[in-house]
Write a protein that holds these residues in place. Structure first.
Motif, PDB file in Angstrom:
ATOM      1  N   ILE A  10       7.129   9.966  -4.620  1.00 35.78           N
ATOM      2  CA  ILE A  10       6.663   8.937  -5.555  1.00 35.78           C
ATOM      3  C   ILE A  10       6.392   7.633  -4.819  1.00 35.78           C
ATOM      4  N   THR A  11       7.295   7.264  -3.920  1.00 33.76           N
ATOM      5  CA  THR A  11       7.106   6.041  -3.136  1.00 33.76           C
ATOM      6  C   THR A  11       5.872   6.148  -2.248  1.00 33.76           C
ATOM      7  N   ALA A  12       5.665   7.306  -1.663  1.00 30.52           N
ATOM      8  CA  ALA A  12       4.485   7.506  -0.817  1.00 30.52           C
ATOM      9  C   ALA A  12       3.207   7.385  -1.642  1.00 30.52           C
ATOM     10  N   TRP A  17      -1.531   4.125  -2.857  1.00 32.52           N
ATOM     11  CA  TRP A  17      -2.315   3.344  -3.811  1.00 32.52           C
ATOM     12  C   TRP A  17      -2.453   1.907  -3.309  1.00 32.52           C
ATOM     13  N   GLY A  18      -1.357   1.310  -2.860  1.00 36.69           N
ATOM     14  CA  GLY A  18      -1.399  -0.056  -2.354  1.00 36.69           C
ATOM     15  C   GLY A  18      -2.196  -0.190  -1.072  1.00 36.69           C
ATOM     16  N   ALA A  19      -2.193   0.835  -0.232  1.00 37.02           N
ATOM     17  CA  ALA A  19      -2.951   0.781   1.016  1.00 37.02           C
ATOM     18  C   ALA A  19      -4.446   0.924   0.764  1.00 37.02           C
ATOM     19  N   ILE A  20      -4.800   1.751  -0.205  1.00 38.07           N
ATOM     20  CA  ILE A  20      -6.219   1.968  -0.497  1.00 38.07           C
ATOM     21  C   ILE A  20      -6.794   0.827  -1.332  1.00 38.07           C
ATOM     22  N   SER A  21      -6.066   0.411  -2.369  1.00 35.83           N
ATOM     23  CA  SER A  21      -6.589  -0.599  -3.279  1.00 35.83           C
ATOM     24  C   SER A  21      -5.485  -1.568  -3.709  1.00 35.83           C
ATOM     25  N   PRO A  22      -5.195  -2.559  -2.888  1.00 33.00           N
ATOM     26  CA  PRO A  22      -4.151  -3.502  -3.281  1.00 33.00           C
ATOM     27  C   PRO A  22      -4.512  -4.278  -4.552  1.00 33.00           C
ATOM     28  N   THR A  50      -0.160  -6.847   1.529  1.00 31.96           N
ATOM     29  CA  THR A  50       0.211  -5.675   0.722  1.00 31.96           C
ATOM     30  C   THR A  50      -0.263  -4.399   1.398  1.00 31.96           C
ATOM     31  N   ARG A  51      -1.486  -4.397   1.882  1.00 30.23           N
ATOM     32  CA  ARG A  51      -2.043  -3.218   2.546  1.00 30.23           C
ATOM     33  C   ARG A  51      -1.244  -2.866   3.799  1.00 30.23           C
ATOM     34  N   VAL A  52      -0.940  -3.872   4.621  1.00 30.26           N
ATOM     35  CA  VAL A  52      -0.185  -3.633   5.859  1.00 30.26           C
ATOM     36  C   VAL A  52       1.218  -3.130   5.539  1.00 30.26           C
ATOM     37  N   GLY A  53       1.875  -3.758   4.561  1.00 34.03           N
ATOM     38  CA  GLY A  53       3.210  -3.321   4.162  1.00 34.03           C
ATOM     39  C   GLY A  53       3.222  -1.891   3.663  1.00 34.03           C
ATOM     40  N   CYS A  54       2.206  -1.530   2.904  1.00 34.85           N
ATOM     41  CA  CYS A  54       2.128  -0.158   2.386  1.00 34.85           C
ATOM     42  C   CYS A  54       1.868   0.850   3.504  1.00 34.85           C
ATOM     43  N   VAL A  55       1.047   0.499   4.471  1.00 37.74           N
ATOM     44  CA  VAL A  55       0.781   1.404   5.594  1.00 37.74           C
ATOM     45  C   VAL A  55       2.050   1.596   6.421  1.00 37.74           C
ATOM     46  N   VAL A  56       2.785   0.504   6.661  1.00 36.37           N
ATOM     47  CA  VAL A  56       4.042   0.610   7.406  1.00 36.37           C
ATOM     48  C   VAL A  56       5.034   1.490   6.640  1.00 36.37           C
TER      49      VAL A  56
END
Length: 114
Positions: A10-12, A17-22, A50-56
């Motif tokens: 679920i977290t992934a 979602w956040g990495a693709i479309s913040p 947000t995008r960087v945090g989600c990718v990390v």
């Protein structure tokens, strides 16, 4: 342990979602709180963060899956070894046709679930 895997999936999904479309993630999770969401839009630097945090976070989750599975297998192996040692200790003084090793390896009844 299944609960942990479900939570990681679920977290992934949320991180993906956040990495693709913040901005889409912001609209879906925060924008509904405001009467005028356009006045409270996040800046482009916040979207990048947000995008960087989600990718990390996705990288960390990808690393966590194999680590958790290896940890689970190690715990299972250790429990089997402890059960074998306990069986040897219980049957050490028994005098019979089988040695304690043979009894514990081949003929030991399955442990009762409690």
């Amino acid at each position: 342990m299944i609960f942990v895997y479900i939570m990681l999936v679920i977290t992934a999904a949320l991180c993906l979602w956040g990495a693709i479309s913040p901005m889409g993630m912001w609209r879906g999770t925060v924008a509904w709180r405001y009467a005028d969401p356009e006045a409270h839009r996040p800046s482009s630097s916040q979207n990048v963060a947000t995008r960087v945090g989600c990718v990390v976070a996705l990288i960390c989750i990808a690393i966590a899956f194999p680590l958790l599975s290896s940890l689970t297998s190690q715990v299972d192996e250790q429990q089997e070894e402890e059960a074998y040692e306990e069986c040897l200790d219980e049957n050490d003084d028994d005098e019979g046709l089988l040695s304690p090793e043979d009894w514990c390896e081949d003929l030991s009844p399955e442990p009762e679930e409690s």
